[in-house]
Design a protein around this motif. Structure first.
Motif, short mmCIF file in Angstrom:
data_model
loop_
_atom_site.label_atom_id
_atom_site.label_comp_id
_atom_site.label_asym_id
_atom_site.label_seq_id
_atom_site.Cartn_x
_atom_site.Cartn_y
_atom_site.Cartn_z
N ARG A 1 -8.32 -3.87 11.32
CA ARG A 1 -9.25 -2.86 11.32
C ARG A 1 -8.42 -1.35 11.87
NH1 ARG A 1 -14.63 -1.81 14.75
NH2 ARG A 1 -15.29 0.34 13.77
N SER A 2 -7.60 -1.72 12.73
CA SER A 2 -6.97 -0.27 13.47
C SER A 2 -5.65 0.09 12.43
CB SER A 2 -6.13 -0.44 14.64
OG SER A 2 -7.17 -0.85 15.56
N LEU A 3 -5.16 -0.96 11.62
CA LEU A 3 -4.17 -0.80 10.66
C LEU A 3 -4.74 -0.04 9.68
CD1 LEU A 3 -2.28 -3.91 10.86
CD2 LEU A 3 -1.65 -1.81 12.03
N ARG A 4 -5.82 -0.27 9.09
CA ARG A 4 -6.62 0.30 8.02
C ARG A 4 -7.05 1.88 8.44
NH1 ARG A 4 -9.64 -4.48 7.92
NH2 ARG A 4 -8.90 -6.02 6.52
N TYR A 5 -7.21 1.82 9.59
CA TYR A 5 -7.74 3.44 10.20
C TYR A 5 -6.38 4.04 10.30
CZ TYR A 5 -9.06 6.67 13.27
OH TYR A 5 -9.23 8.01 13.89
N TYR A 6 -5.23 3.57 10.54
CA TYR A 6 -4.16 4.32 10.53
C TYR A 6 -3.70 4.65 9.15
CZ TYR A 6 -3.47 2.29 15.20
OH TYR A 6 -3.47 1.77 16.48
N GLU A 7 -3.91 3.98 8.27
CA GLU A 7 -3.74 4.19 6.92
C GLU A 7 -4.70 5.24 6.42
OE1 GLU A 7 -2.56 1.81 3.48
OE2 GLU A 7 -2.99 0.05 4.80
N GLN A 8 -5.90 5.14 6.73
CA GLN A 8 -6.95 6.27 6.38
C GLN A 8 -6.59 7.84 7.05
OE1 GLN A 8 -10.92 5.49 8.21
NE2 GLN A 8 -11.78 6.79 6.82
N GLN A 9 -5.90 7.64 8.02
CA GLN A 9 -5.74 8.71 8.91
C GLN A 9 -4.23 9.35 8.31
OE1 GLN A 9 -7.60 10.50 11.13
NE2 GLN A 9 -8.92 9.20 10.21
N GLY A 10 -3.58 8.77 7.54
CA GLY A 10 -2.38 9.22 6.88
C GLY A 10 -1.00 9.04 7.76
N ILE A 11 -1.06 8.07 8.95
CA ILE A 11 0.00 7.82 9.86
C ILE A 11 0.56 6.46 9.62
CG2 ILE A 11 -0.81 9.35 11.45
CD1 ILE A 11 -1.94 7.08 13.11
N LEU A 12 0.11 5.74 8.67
CA LEU A 12 0.85 4.33 8.25
C LEU A 12 0.56 4.34 6.74
CD1 LEU A 12 1.94 1.66 9.25
CD2 LEU A 12 -0.28 0.77 9.35
N THR A 13 1.63 3.86 5.92
CA THR A 13 1.46 3.70 4.60
C THR A 13 1.68 2.14 3.91
OG1 THR A 13 3.82 4.50 4.20
CG2 THR A 13 2.32 6.09 3.94
N SER A 14 1.11 1.85 2.88
CA SER A 14 1.24 0.62 2.32
C SER A 14 1.18 0.82 0.75
CB SER A 14 0.42 -0.36 2.83
OG SER A 14 -1.01 -0.07 2.27
N GLU A 15 2.00 -0.16 0.13
CA GLU A 15 1.94 -0.16 -1.39
C GLU A 15 0.69 -1.10 -1.41
OE1 GLU A 15 3.82 1.54 -3.37
OE2 GLU A 15 4.66 2.66 -1.83
N ARG A 16 -0.05 -0.98 -2.70
CA ARG A 16 -1.01 -1.98 -3.21
C ARG A 16 -0.37 -2.88 -4.34
NH1 ARG A 16 -5.79 -2.46 -0.62
NH2 ARG A 16 -6.17 -0.50 0.14
N ARG A 17 -0.78 -4.06 -4.11
CA ARG A 17 -0.24 -4.87 -4.88
C ARG A 17 -1.22 -5.12 -6.05
NH1 ARG A 17 1.64 -10.43 -1.46
NH2 ARG A 17 3.23 -9.43 -0.25
N ALA A 18 -0.87 -5.78 -7.22
CA ALA A 18 -1.60 -6.01 -8.44
C ALA A 18 -3.01 -6.33 -7.90
CB ALA A 18 -0.99 -6.73 -9.32
N ASN A 19 -3.08 -7.57 -7.03
CA ASN A 19 -3.95 -8.04 -6.72
C ASN A 19 -5.07 -7.21 -5.64
OD1 ASN A 19 -2.48 -8.43 -4.11
ND2 ASN A 19 -2.62 -10.67 -4.46
N GLY A 20 -4.45 -6.16 -5.21
CA GLY A 20 -5.18 -5.19 -4.36
C GLY A 20 -4.91 -5.22 -2.88
N TYR A 21 -4.01 -6.36 -2.48
CA TYR A 21 -3.71 -6.54 -1.18
C TYR A 21 -2.59 -5.39 -0.68
CZ TYR A 21 -5.39 -11.36 -1.31
OH TYR A 21 -6.19 -12.54 -1.21
N ARG A 22 -2.63 -4.99 0.62
CA ARG A 22 -1.74 -3.99 1.06
C ARG A 22 -0.42 -4.85 1.36
NH1 ARG A 22 -6.77 -2.89 3.30
NH2 ARG A 22 -7.07 -0.74 3.41
#
Length: 116
Positions: free
Chosen positions: A15-36
């Protein structure tokens, strides 16, 4: 690395990791299946985020700080305005702490004079 793996590697909830992404301080790529999918440097970024949060900085300030540190280490010359701003925050916190200390001393004195 997927979000569950990053969570286990850092001890930070998904949940915190998702929040960090939402805030623009952590990034990830999305796979074809939608996974980070997080890069190999993601755990270090999460540890930096946690350290900055622990000293009381808000995520919008952290968003500004992380690029200034750079992948090759700290680069203070690249972010002198930001560093000056952080110094102002530190000085303000120090002044508040001094005022609280004076208030505490006055309350202690009052109690010892009137209720000892």
């Amino acid at each position: 690395m997927r979000i569950g793996e990053l969570s286990r590697a850092t001890g930070v909830s998904t949940r915190s990791l998702r929040y960090y992404e939402q805030q623009g301080i952590l990034t990830s790529e999305r796979r074809a299946n939608g996974y980070r999918d997080y890069g190999p440097g993601a755990p270090e970024v999460v540890f930096r985020i946690r350290a900055l949060l622990a000293i009381g900085l808000p995520t919008d300030r952290i968003r500004d700080i992380l690029p200034c540190e750079g992948a090759a280490g700290r680069q203070p010359e690249a972010c002198s305005t930001l560093l000056a701003n952080i110094r102002e925050i530190r000085d303000s916190v120090s002044a508040q702490a001094a005022e609280l200390s004076r208030t505490s001393d006055a309350l202690t004195h009052y109690l010892s004079e009137n209720f000892a």
